[in-house]
Design an enzyme around this catalytic site. Structure first.
Site, PDB file in Angstrom:
ATOM      1  N   GLU A 175      10.516  -5.218   4.872  1.00 52.46           N
ATOM      2  CA  GLU A 175      11.293  -5.246   3.626  1.00 52.46           C
ATOM      3  C   GLU A 175      12.762  -4.976   3.900  1.00 52.46           C
ATOM      4  O   GLU A 175      13.315  -3.920   3.606  1.00 52.46           O
ATOM      5  CB  GLU A 175      10.738  -4.235   2.619  1.00 52.46           C
ATOM      6  CG  GLU A 175      11.289  -4.390   1.214  1.00 52.46           C
ATOM      7  CD  GLU A 175      10.962  -5.741   0.582  1.00 52.46           C
ATOM      8  OE1 GLU A 175      11.527  -6.755   1.041  1.00 52.46           O
ATOM      9  OE2 GLU A 175      10.154  -5.786  -0.359  1.00 52.46           O
ATOM     10  N   GLY A 222       0.822  -1.205   0.000  1.00 53.85           N
ATOM     11  CA  GLY A 222       0.000   0.000   0.000  1.00 53.85           C
ATOM     12  C   GLY A 222       0.853   1.252   0.000  1.00 53.85           C
ATOM     13  O   GLY A 222       2.066   1.185   0.240  1.00 53.85           O
ATOM     14  N   THR A 234       3.147  -0.140   9.016  1.00 48.75           N
ATOM     15  CA  THR A 234       4.017  -0.261  10.202  1.00 48.75           C
ATOM     16  C   THR A 234       3.187  -0.307  11.485  1.00 48.75           C
ATOM     17  O   THR A 234       3.569  -0.964  12.458  1.00 48.75           O
ATOM     18  CB  THR A 234       5.012   0.911  10.248  1.00 48.75           C
ATOM     19  OG1 THR A 234       5.758   0.930   9.020  1.00 48.75           O
ATOM     20  CG2 THR A 234       5.989   0.772  11.409  1.00 48.75           C
TER      21      THR A 234
END
Length: 597
Positions: free
Chosen positions: A507, A377, A384
């Site tokens: 990531e 998104g 987070t």
């Protein structure tokens, strides 16, 4: 009048808080009693010395001096000095014990305060509570309390003796004290206000120092030295102004106290001289009177300092108690996690950092056990925040997060967080050795074999073995002595050593060069095997391989499915995939010689 009552209530509340803080620090009561007892003995003995002096002056001749008088005075001096010295040491010891107890409570509290507390309080401000404020309390106990108690005994004892010696001179002396009090009391109140302001400004300045010095590389890279110098300089100037105010008050108080003393001496010498001349009192009595006057006036300075320090300590107590009384986490409350190898369910979860600003809105999806779920998104969509809710840094405002059939908030924080491994883009390292960082947080001894096995699976062992001190190599503050790829691999080794059942990856390869990325991706594949994994995805490669993709837009789940399913059904996801594909083609074109090799 209402203001006076308010101030009185505040003063009573401050004293109650101060006593509560001291009792909570478990002060050595016996030691304090002995120290104060010795101070009292030293003071009482010193009250006898002027009477010896009176007899010596009134009967001064070598033949009249007896050895028992000389011995008595010598014994009095020695007793007073020894008792005073031992008392000072014991009070310092007690003060250090008390401040250590307060700091221990504070440190324990700071470690169990929720993350939300640190969102709203600066690091420097918190550090100031631990260092500056506790030091003020120590100063009051170790340096000023004994002076206050012995000063009061000295004053009361001297006044009693003086009333017996000459009540008229004593009353003349007392006529001056109310005047001094009327002058000094308002100054003391001003000192209290200045002291509180000085403490607040010191905490603010400490916060600036902590922020700038901890990120000095960013400051230099951004050429922000002039901006930071101005902010720091403003803080220094504010401290300077508070210091000047404090100095002005002290500059007024010292001469006023001196003026009171001189006025007392002039009046009493003049009046006492006439009484000696008339035979009403002897010269020895006048000398003794003046010595007792010293024992009244000198403690007044100590008592004034005590009240000044007390005002500072009240301010320090107030700020410390605000931290100690803050709502805390209980890491051991709840049951232990028995089986973390179950699916995780978000059910109608709503959350916002502020009540009226929702970040996640009615979020529902399932993370299948042992599979990879990717969250995709735009920035600011709440990805987070999901991690923070899973870690239980915050509690959702409504809805439920379940492990299998059970809500996760029924588990103890210690047990729950031990099931989670987290690797972020900027994996944080502590100042210490590589070994310290890989084993960080583990309560048991880690064998060399287990350490190396985790490092090998994280592809970290190769570069660690090349370092001169291997696992005992210092990484520097925040791991600054290592490259980004090396830091990531140490973070992965740390996660592997914990053997978590739930894995959260922000990531972890997005900020690495292509060579480091390949190695870290291999390490992540080892880490993800057989674990329930939630990935914040920024790259197409991560998304394509995921078992499930959840598309989050402005806190709302707008799509769920595999890569192919979302390509076919979700317009924003198609745009995301197209952008990622374009970026990937550009990178291949730019680095084609590298790939050709």
């Amino acid at each position: 009048m209402a203001l006076n009552k308010t101030e009185q209530r505040k003063q009573k509340s401050n004293w109650r808080g101060f006593l509560r803080l001291l009792m909570g620090a478990n002060p050595p009561k016996l030691l304090l009693s002995i120290a104060l007892g010795l101070s009292v003995i030293a003071t009482v003995v010193s009250l006898v010395i002027p009477l010896f002096t009176k007899n010596v002056v009134d009967n001064f001749s070598l033949s009249s001096v007896s050895w028992w008088q000389v011995s008595g005075m010598a014994l009095a001096f020695v007793t007073s000095a020894v008792a005073s010295g031992v008392s000072t040491y014991l009070l310092n010891y007690a003060g250090q014990r008390v401040v250590a107890g307060i700091r221990d409570r504070l440190w324990k509290k700071l470690l169990v305060l929720p993350v939300r507390y640190y969102d709203n309080h600066g690091t420097g401000d918190t550090i100031s509570r631990m260092t500056n404020d506790t030091a003020i309390i120590k100063g009051l106990i170790a340096e000023h309390t004994a002076g206050f108690i012995t000063g009061m005994i000295s004053i009361i004892g001297s006044v009693v003796v003086l009333l017996f010696m000459d009540w008229k001179m004593t009353l003349i002396m007392f006529s001056i004290f109310p005047i001094a009090f009327l002058i000094l009391f308002p100054l003391g109140m001003q000192m209290y206000k200045v002291s509180k302001g000085l403490q607040a400004e010191t905490a603010s300045f400490t916060s600036v120092l902590n922020r700038v010095l901890s990120e000095i590389r960013l400051v230099k890279a951004a050429n922000a030295e002039p901006v930071e110098y101005k902010e720091g300089s403003d803080g220094i100037q504010k401290l300077f102004k508070f210091g000047l105010k404090e100095g002005r008050i002290q500059a007024l108080m010292s001469p006023l106290i001196m003026f009171v003393m001189l006025m007392l001496f002039v009046v009493l010498f003049g009046y006492g001289g006439t009484r000696v001349a008339s035979g009403a009192i002897t010269a020895g009595q006048l000398v003794a009177f003046m010595l007792y006057l010293f024992q009244i006036v000198m403690p007044i300075t100590q008592i004034t300092q005590f009240f000044t320090q007390t005002q500072k300590a009240m301010g320090a107590t107030d700020t410390i108690l605000k931290v100690l009384d803050h709502e805390e986490e209980d890491p051991h409350a709840g049951v232990a996690v028995k089986d973390a190898s179950q699916s995780l369910h978000f059910e109608h979860v709503n959350f916002g950092y502020k009540e009226d600003e929702a970040v996640l809105k009615d979020v529902s999806f399932t993370m299948e056990a042992g599979k990879v779920t990717a969250i995709v998104g735009p920035s600011g969509s709440g990805k987070t925040t999901m991690f923070s809710l899973l870690e239980r840094f915050y509690a959702q405002q409504s809805g439920e997060i379940r492990l299998g059939a059970e809500p996760i908030d029924q588990y103890s924080l210690v047990s729950w967080r031990s099931q989670i491994g987290y690797v972020s883009q900027e994996s944080p390292l502590i100042a210490g050795t590589i070994r310290d960082n890989i084993c960080y947080g583990l309560q048991h001894e880690v064998s060399e074999e287990a350490l190396k096995r985790a490092s090998e699976m994280a592809y970290a062992n190769a570069f660690i073995e090349e370092l001169p001190q291997k696992y005992d190599t210092e990484v520097g503050e925040r791991g600054i002595k290592l490259s980004g790829g090396q830091r990531q691999r140490i973070a992965i080794a740390r996660a592997l050593l914990r053997d978590p059942k739930i894995l959260m990856l922000d990531e972890a390869t997005s900020s690495l060069d292509s060579k480091s990325e390949v190695v870290v991706q291999q390490a992540l594949q080892n880490l993800m095997q057989g674990r329930t994994t939630l990935v914040i995805a920024h790259r197409l490669s991560t998304v394509v391989d995921a078992d499930q993709i959840v598309f989050l837009d402005k806190g709302v789940v707008t799509g769920r499915g595999t890569h192919q399913e979302l390509i076919e059904s979700h317009e924003m996801y198609r745009e995301f995939a197209a952008q990622q594909l374009q970026i990937q083609e550009q990178l291949i074109a730019e680095h084609s010689p590298v790939y050709a090799q």
